[in-house]
Write an enzyme that holds these catalytic residues in place. Structure first.
Site, PDB file in Angstrom:
ATOM      1  CG  ASP A 165      -1.931   1.088   1.233  1.00 55.17           C
ATOM      2  OD1 ASP A 165      -2.224   1.623   0.148  1.00 55.17           O
ATOM      3  OD2 ASP A 165      -2.431   1.424   2.323  1.00 55.17           O
ATOM      4  NE  ARG A 171      -5.456   2.455  14.073  1.00 50.86           N
ATOM      5  CZ  ARG A 171      -5.698   3.727  13.775  1.00 50.86           C
ATOM      6  NH1 ARG A 171      -5.349   4.683  14.623  1.00 50.86           N
ATOM      7  NH2 ARG A 171      -6.305   4.052  12.658  1.00 50.86           N
ATOM      8  CG  ASP A 185       6.075  11.048  -9.592  1.00 50.60           C
ATOM      9  OD1 ASP A 185       6.019  12.049 -10.333  1.00 50.60           O
ATOM     10  OD2 ASP A 185       7.064  10.796  -8.891  1.00 50.60           O
TER      11      ASP A 185
END
Length: 246
Positions: A68, A224, A73
């Site tokens: 990830d 988490r 760009d």
């Protein structure tokens, strides 16, 4: 496209554990989750500190890797970056839909070239970031985008998939609309997944694992609630149970 209830095989394959931590902690979690989880997310925190070796090490430990990096760009640079990420072994790679159609097309060219060079059975899949799940309507307006969040997600999704992305990254709140827009084969990756009772952290647009799958998600990125649990393996098993019993 997945339908509830999932089989155990489908449930384990749908969960991507986000390893947003240092290397020692990533290895500790990988050891705890071996045989329980099948995918991990290697994001900027790990990759910028430890580089391609982190992807390779997770493969050696038996995990598939969602790399990830949210590449964004000019098209030339993105073609090279996507090629390099694919050569490292990324199974899924994120790019930014805001980079435009030419950038997405060059990312696709890069991963296809890498697959040919590696002789791989399958190439790295691309998913385009739409609107970050930490952003709400006010945050979007603050950067000059006045369209509703759902409309902006749809615009970027249609652009990216039309240019060669295999799917998108969006919150569970947009997953149903994206499934309807992109069809049954699109890869829809949803961060912002929180089991019932879990803290939201910095996520704004969230849903439970079962609700995200029901809405049309293909993969659930969960960090988490698993990695900071007292027993990460048990946390994964609880999510598997939710998805197989829904």
């Amino acid at each position: 496209m997945l339908n509830l209830p999932l089989t155990e095989e489908q449930a384990r394959d749908a969960i991507i554990v986000a390893l947003d931590c240092d290397r020692d902690e990533a290895y500790r979690l990988a050891d705890l989750l071996a045989g329980k989880a099948r995918w991990v997310k290697v994001g900027m925190t790990l990759y910028y500190a430890y580089g391609p070796e982190m992807v390779k090490e997770m493969h050696r430990r038996g995990f598939k890797v969602f790399l990830d990096l949210k590449l964004h760009d000019i098209p030339f640079q993105i073609r090279g970056a996507a090629h390099s990420a694919s050569m490292v072994g990324a199974d899924i790679l994120s790019i930014h839909g805001l980079g435009g159609a030419d950038m997405v097309a060059q990312a696709r060219a890069g991963v296809e070239e890498a697959a040919a060079e590696r002789g791989a059975d399958g190439r790295t899949k691309l998913v385009a970031i739409s609107v970050l799940t930490s952003m709400d309507q006010d945050a979007l307006a603050s950067i000059g985008i006045d369209a509703p969040v759902a409309d902006e997600v749809a615009r970027l999704a249609k652009l990216a998939v039309g240019a060669g992305s295999d799917g998108i990254v969006c919150s569970p709140k947009e997953a149903a609309d994206m499934r309807a827009l992109l069809g049954p084969d699109a890869l829809i990756v949803t961060p912002g997944v929180r089991p019932a009772g879990a803290a939201l952290g910095d996520q704004k647009r969230v849903a439970t694992p079962a609700a995200a799958i029901a809405a049309g998600a293909s993969k659930l990125v969960i960090g988490r609630p698993i990695t900071q649990a007292d027993d990460p393996a048990a946390a994964v098993e609880a999510i598997v149970a939710e998805l197989t019993q829904a």
